[in-house]
Motif scaffolding. Structure first.
Motif, PDB file in Angstrom:
ATOM      1  N   LYS A 248       0.843  -1.197   0.000  1.00  0.00           N
ATOM      2  CA  LYS A 248       0.000   0.000   0.000  1.00  0.00           C
ATOM      3  C   LYS A 248       0.885   1.258   0.000  1.00  0.00           C
ATOM      4  CE  LYS A 248      -3.839   1.461   2.722  1.00  0.00           C
ATOM      5  NZ  LYS A 248      -4.388   1.393   4.083  1.00  0.00           N
ATOM      6  N   SER A 249       1.924   1.211   0.816  1.00  0.00           N
ATOM      7  CA  SER A 249       2.879   2.324   0.850  1.00  0.00           C
ATOM      8  C   SER A 249       3.551   2.453  -0.510  1.00  0.00           C
ATOM      9  CB  SER A 249       3.950   2.086   1.916  1.00  0.00           C
ATOM     10  OG  SER A 249       3.388   1.993   3.207  1.00  0.00           O
TER      11      SER A 249
ATOM     12  N   ARG B 142       2.578  16.754  10.299  1.00  0.00           N
ATOM     13  CA  ARG B 142       3.199  15.538   9.780  1.00  0.00           C
ATOM     14  C   ARG B 142       2.595  15.110   8.447  1.00  0.00           C
ATOM     15  NH1 ARG B 142       3.720   9.751   9.770  1.00  0.00           N
ATOM     16  NH2 ARG B 142       1.500   9.539   9.390  1.00  0.00           N
ATOM     17  N   ALA B 143       1.296  15.340   8.301  1.00  0.00           N
ATOM     18  CA  ALA B 143       0.591  14.781   7.146  1.00  0.00           C
ATOM     19  C   ALA B 143      -0.590  15.670   6.791  1.00  0.00           C
ATOM     20  CB  ALA B 143       0.089  13.385   7.485  1.00  0.00           C
ATOM     21  N   ALA B 144      -0.909  15.695   5.508  1.00  0.00           N
ATOM     22  CA  ALA B 144      -2.042  16.501   5.054  1.00  0.00           C
ATOM     23  C   ALA B 144      -3.036  15.613   4.310  1.00  0.00           C
ATOM     24  CB  ALA B 144      -1.545  17.615   4.127  1.00  0.00           C
TER      25      ALA B 144
ATOM     26  N   GLY C 279       0.657  10.458   4.606  1.00  0.00           N
ATOM     27  CA  GLY C 279       0.727  10.151   6.036  1.00  0.00           C
ATOM     28  C   GLY C 279       0.432   8.700   6.369  1.00  0.00           C
ATOM     29  N   PHE C 280      -0.447   8.065   5.605  1.00  0.00           N
ATOM     30  CA  PHE C 280      -0.817   6.671   5.878  1.00  0.00           C
ATOM     31  C   PHE C 280       0.271   5.691   5.480  1.00  0.00           C
ATOM     32  CE2 PHE C 280      -1.868   7.291   1.460  1.00  0.00           C
ATOM     33  CZ  PHE C 280      -1.485   6.099   0.871  1.00  0.00           C
TER      34      PHE C 280
ATOM     35  N   SER D 190      -6.922   7.327   8.481  1.00  0.00           N
ATOM     36  CA  SER D 190      -7.333   8.123   7.324  1.00  0.00           C
ATOM     37  C   SER D 190      -6.114   8.190   6.412  1.00  0.00           C
ATOM     38  CB  SER D 190      -7.695   9.538   7.783  1.00  0.00           C
ATOM     39  OG  SER D 190      -6.519  10.190   8.264  1.00  0.00           O
ATOM     40  N   ASP D 191      -6.159   9.047   5.401  1.00  0.00           N
ATOM     41  CA  ASP D 191      -4.941   9.162   4.585  1.00  0.00           C
ATOM     42  C   ASP D 191      -3.840   9.955   5.294  1.00  0.00           C
ATOM     43  OD1 ASP D 191      -6.178  11.594   4.256  1.00  0.00           O
ATOM     44  OD2 ASP D 191      -6.269  11.512   2.064  1.00  0.00           O
TER      45      ASP D 191
END
Ligand SMILES: *Cc1c(COP(=O)(O)O)cnc(C)c1O
Length: 355
Positions: free
Chosen positions: A100-101, A186-188, A193-194, A252-253
């Motif tokens: 997935k990454s 960290r993530a948007a 981020g996921f 979440s994402d």
């Protein structure tokens, strides 16, 4: 899992480092075992997985990974029970997550048979590096890097999928105080981020250093838009206990779908612990800390399993958490580690034996 159908080319190390390794003084992730797994992607296909002596790689300085960070990784552990059997914990989830990454970073998916054949052959070779007893384990680090030479900003056509292993002890990282992030993110939404994408971690070092200067060890990241909702820490998902209710943010994402997190959620259901998966606001946690209703904050992740947090800081103020005799953190750590070390029934089929 049939491993016999997938050939793995094995080249054994001439000597072992194990005799020179002090298993009572292991710093996390500093010592690596004798072998590593490497699988090359070229001409549009993953080639035969290889196991080789652990050692440096030779790469072209223009390799994409150095310039555009096309790299993802995983973290998992192997455990040994009292009868010398070797166990993994929910490894299929790590396998699925690395792909997935990879997909998010335009890296080709790795075949499942190769992952399990390579991993199991490697663990069988390194079985003496896995020590018995609670807290001892072998930390396993699968990762993928873009190796194609050339600095054009486009996905590479060549990659290496590798697995390296490091013996680990239960490590006590000292008291952990966290800062709720008010400025950095960290993530948007729509971002990475996921994913366990290498760049996510590099981007946290600078804000974390600033937080360290203020007396915190880690940051709990808040949503990038408003900084009003608590999301997760740098390498851990986060749980809050208010009264007897546990709360954790939904994935979440922006938030990594941790294997430890979802195992805790399953155990909470099994043991009838009141748990809500929903947005957690900074405001409610600060208010609960002030009223005394905030009992615990803890992080969850493969490396430390459960990491209790002793206090937090927000808007220039510091808050301490109570010391509990019967913490949820202790409860879940005990339940999870007993399953991991084959000392408790495995109701959810989480254990995976390496034979
Ligand atoms: C790896 C990681 C976690 C924890 O995931 P586990 O599968 O429980 O080890 C949580 N958050 C982030 C950002 C991570 O990288």
């Amino acid at each position: 899992m049939k491993t016999s159908t997938t050939p793995v080319d094995i080249q054994k190390a001439a000597t072992s480092k194990i005799e020179n390794t002090d298993f009572n003084n292991l710093a996390f992730g500093q010592v690596f075992t004798d072998h590593m797994m490497i699988c090359d992607y070229k001409d549009g296909a993953w080639q035969t997985p290889k196991i080789q002596p652990y050692g440096p790689l030779e790469m072209d300085p223009s390799a994409r990974v150095f310039h555009y960070g096309q790299a993802v990784f995983e973290g998992m552990k192997a455990f040994k029970d009292e009868e010398d059997r070797i166990w993994l914990f929910r490894p299929e989830d790590n396998f699925e997550r690395i792909n997935k990454s990879s997909e998010r970073l335009a890296i080709p998916a790795f075949p499942k048979e190769f992952f399990f054949a390579g991993l199991e052959e490697l663990l069988k070779l390194e079985k003496d590096w896995i020590k018995k007893g609670f807290g001892n384990s072998l930390y396993i680090r699968p990762f993928v890097i873009a190796t194609e030479a050339g600095v054009s900003a486009a996905p590479a056509k060549e990659y290496k999928f590798m697995i390296i292993c490091s013996p680990a002890q239960a490590y006590y990282s000292g008291e952990v105080r966290v800062k709720f992030s008010e400025e950095y993110s960290r993530a948007a939404d729509g971002g990475v981020g996921f994913a366990k994408a290498a760049g996510n971690y590099a981007a946290q070092f600078y804000p974390t250093n600033l937080a360290k200067d203020e007396g915190f060890q880690q940051i709990i990241w808040t949503d990038a838009n408003t900084h009003e909702y608590l999301e997760e820490a740098g390498t851990m998902n986060i749980f809050f206990r208010v009264g007897d209710k546990l709360i954790t943010a939904p994935t979440s994402d922006r938030i990594l779908d941790g294997v430890t997190r979802k195992s805790i959620i399953a155990l909470a259901k099994e043991f009838n612990i009141d748990l809500e998966v929903r947005r957690v606001s900074v405001k409610e946690i600060v208010e609960a800390a002030k009223s005394g209703d905030l009992k615990e904050i803890f992080g969850s992740g493969t490396a430390t399993v459960i990491n209790p947090i002793v206090g937090f800081g927000h808007a220039g103020k510091k808050y301490d958490l109570p010391k509990l005799e019967d913490s949820y953190a202790g409860f879940f750590k005990d339940k999870l580690t007993k399953i991991q070390y084959n000392q408790a029934a495995d109701k959810f089929n989480w254990r995976y034996q390496v034979k």
